[in-house]
Scaffold this active site. Structure first.
Site, PDB file in Angstrom:
ATOM      1  N   CYS A  93      -2.893   6.384  -7.880  1.00 19.63           N
ATOM      2  CA  CYS A  93      -2.374   7.245  -6.817  1.00 19.63           C
ATOM      3  C   CYS A  93      -0.837   7.248  -6.781  1.00 19.63           C
ATOM      4  O   CYS A  93      -0.176   6.365  -7.313  1.00 19.63           O
ATOM      5  CB  CYS A  93      -2.935   6.830  -5.464  1.00 19.63           C
ATOM      6  N   CYS A 141       1.131   6.652  -4.289  1.00 18.88           N
ATOM      7  CA  CYS A 141       1.766   5.547  -3.562  1.00 18.88           C
ATOM      8  C   CYS A 141       1.822   4.281  -4.412  1.00 18.88           C
ATOM      9  O   CYS A 141       2.680   3.426  -4.198  1.00 18.88           O
ATOM     10  CB  CYS A 141       1.145   5.300  -2.200  1.00 18.88           C
TER      11      CYS A 141
END
Length: 145
Positions: free
Chosen positions: A52, A54
């Protein structure tokens, strides 16, 4: 290996390398996780890696900066890759099963016992500097215990 798995292997290679280039040992199987946990004395910094954004833009850079800056350096730097090395990730999570699965995340284990955990909620949406400083404080706290 099917086409999807082969494709994903190529896609995540640089995401893995970002940590391994900084001295993290990748644990790709449940057996490797168990071996590490049975032998690890002192503090282990465990990164539950992820594909992802993040993880890419926040977690990995923050962890790398924290390790570089830390006065209280962990004895062991290890990582498992959620969604990719599923058995290894599940096995690592068994060592802190009271914590809901979260990726990316960072666990600090002292002599194999969970000492501190930073879940995705404390990574996603936070500046890299904040995550880095949070981890630096956690490393100091765990080292002092």
């Amino acid at each position: 290996m099917n086409a999807y798995d082969e494709y994903m292997k190529g896609i995540v290679a640089p995401m893995r390398q970002q940590l391994t280039d900084e001295g993290f040992k990748e644990l790709a199987t449940a057996e490797e996780v168990n071996e590490h946990m049975s032998e690890a004395k002192g503090v282990s910094l465990v990164v539950i890696n992820s594909v992802c954004g993040c993880a890419a833009g926040l977690a990995r850079p923050a962890v790398i900066e924290a390790v570089r800056q830390a006065d209280a350096k962990p004895e062991h730097l290890v990582t498992v890759f959620a969604g990719q090395d599923k058995e290894a990730t599940a096995q690592m999570r068994n060592y802190f099963e009271e914590i809901p699965p979260s990726s990316p995340s960072v666990a600090l284990l002292k002599d194999g016992q969970l000492a501190y955990f930073i879940p995705r909620e404390q990574i996603e949406g936070h500046p890299v500097e904040h995550i880095r400083d949070h981890l630096l404080q956690a490393l100091e706290q765990v080292a002092a215990e």
